[in-house]
Design a protein around this motif. Structure first.
Motif, short mmCIF file in Angstrom:
data_model
loop_
_atom_site.label_atom_id
_atom_site.label_comp_id
_atom_site.label_asym_id
_atom_site.label_seq_id
_atom_site.Cartn_x
_atom_site.Cartn_y
_atom_site.Cartn_z
N SER A 1 0.69 -1.22 0.20
CA SER A 1 0.11 0.03 -0.01
C SER A 1 0.69 1.41 0.07
O SER A 1 1.98 1.33 0.27
CB SER A 1 -0.86 -0.02 1.18
OG SER A 1 -0.37 0.22 2.36
N PRO A 2 0.40 2.45 -0.47
CA PRO A 2 1.06 3.63 -0.57
C PRO A 2 1.38 4.01 1.10
O PRO A 2 0.60 3.75 1.74
CB PRO A 2 0.07 4.66 -1.27
CG PRO A 2 -0.76 3.81 -2.20
CD PRO A 2 -0.88 2.58 -1.06
N THR A 3 2.43 5.05 1.08
CA THR A 3 2.78 5.55 2.26
C THR A 3 1.58 6.60 2.68
O THR A 3 1.16 7.35 1.66
CB THR A 3 4.01 6.49 2.36
OG1 THR A 3 4.99 5.26 1.94
CG2 THR A 3 4.43 7.11 3.74
N THR A 4 1.25 6.69 3.88
CA THR A 4 0.05 7.51 4.30
C THR A 4 0.52 9.05 4.31
O THR A 4 1.64 9.09 4.62
CB THR A 4 -0.47 7.14 5.62
OG1 THR A 4 0.41 6.87 6.64
CG2 THR A 4 -1.35 5.56 5.40
N THR A 5 -0.55 9.68 4.08
CA THR A 5 -0.21 11.25 4.12
C THR A 5 -0.36 11.78 5.61
O THR A 5 -1.01 11.18 6.80
CB THR A 5 -1.13 11.80 3.29
OG1 THR A 5 -2.50 11.65 3.61
CG2 THR A 5 -0.64 11.60 1.85
#
Length: 295
Positions: free
Chosen positions: A34-38
């Motif tokens: 999953s993408p890195t969270t903001t």
């Protein structure tokens, strides 16, 4: 511009993003699910920080830290070469450098052919966001922005395990931050090191005419001034002259900040003016009208 060009609906690809995604070494390379969270941009971002790898000031009275990692595409496997990685944080006295030409504890660098980056800096300290509010303490943290063509710009923060105020800070303690609270490890010589690997996300961009219509100065109903400017694939908000948030596009002339707020939507009025509605949180909303546009 015709009205329909501005308010047309755009199809939005639904991405599966887990707050608890991980990035691991599979024996050959890194891969992630999953993408890195903001996170929030915060009020202290300064564009155009110097390109450098060493941020330590002469005479600094703080422990040295090596911050390193790799930047990968949204597949969690492909390294991103020449991504711009920017970091900024306070000094050992709880102060951000918001004005000097030296850009203390602010820097950027491009990733290498393997997607790698590394900064030598200091371990920042907690600071009180509001001097008159004891509950406003923020834990030690480092801000990061990663920019690369074709991928959604990432604005995030990293925190340190065991750090004071991590458990009480609304952003550090959020479920989305679980993989951004990191161990500070020491090598055999006692040097401190943190590894923060980044997975980018797919870029979702509006029609260029949307940016054209929404950039400019807006006078808000509370008499404040918000300036909206395009920066890569983000829409920056300057509130009374200070950059406070970078917004990503979410479709239908709407944008949102790193933790879902603020939510900002624009609408073309019958008289040709552009109206903005900003939801600061779930209960507070403010509106404004564009008074100046850029040529």
């Amino acid at each position: 511009m015709q009205r329909r060009s501005f308010i047309k609906n755009s199809s939005l690809t639904v991405l599966s993003i887990s707050a608890f995604g991980t990035l691991n070494w599979n024996g050959t390379g890194f891969e992630a699910d999953s993408p890195t969270t903001t996170d929030i941009l915060g009020p202290f971002y300064r564009p155009n920080a110097p390109i450098r790898t060493n941020l330590i000031r002469p005479g600094a009275k703080a422990k040295e830290l090596l911050l390193k990692g790799v930047v990968l595409k949204e597949d969690g496997k492909t390294p991103v070469k020449n991504a711009l990685v920017e970091i900024w944080h306070c000094d050992e006295n709880e102060v951000y450098d918001n004005a000097s030409d030296e850009y203390h504890y602010r820097a950027g660098q491009k990733t290498n052919s393997k997607g790698g980056y590394a900064f030598t800096t200091i371990i920042p300290v907690p600071y009180k966001a509001n001097p008159d509010n004891e509950s406003s303490w923020r834990p030690a943290h480092i801000h990061m922005r990663v920019s690369v063509p074709g991928q959604q710009d990432l604005i995030t923060q990293l925190y340190f395990k065991g750090g004071k105020y991590v458990s009480t800070d609304r952003w550090a303690s959020a479920p989305q931050a679980v993989n951004r609270v990191l161990d500070i490890k020491e090598d055999s010589k006692g040097a401190s090191e943190v590894v923060f690997n980044v997975i980018m996300n797919k870029e979702f961009m509006p029609d260029p005419m949307v940016f054209e219509k929404v950039t400019g100065l807006f006078v808000m109903e509370d008499k404040s001034i918000n300036e909206f400017t395009k920066n890569d694939d983000l829409l920056f908000i300057k509130h009374n002259g200070q950059i406070v948030e970078g917004l990503k596009y979410t479709g239908n002339n709407s944008f949102e900040g790193g933790i879902g707020y603020p939510k900002v939507s624009f609408a073309l009025q019958p008289d040709g003016a552009t109206k903005v509605t900003i939801a600061l949180n779930a209960t507070k909303t403010v509106e404004g009208v564009k008074t100046f546009k850029y040529q």
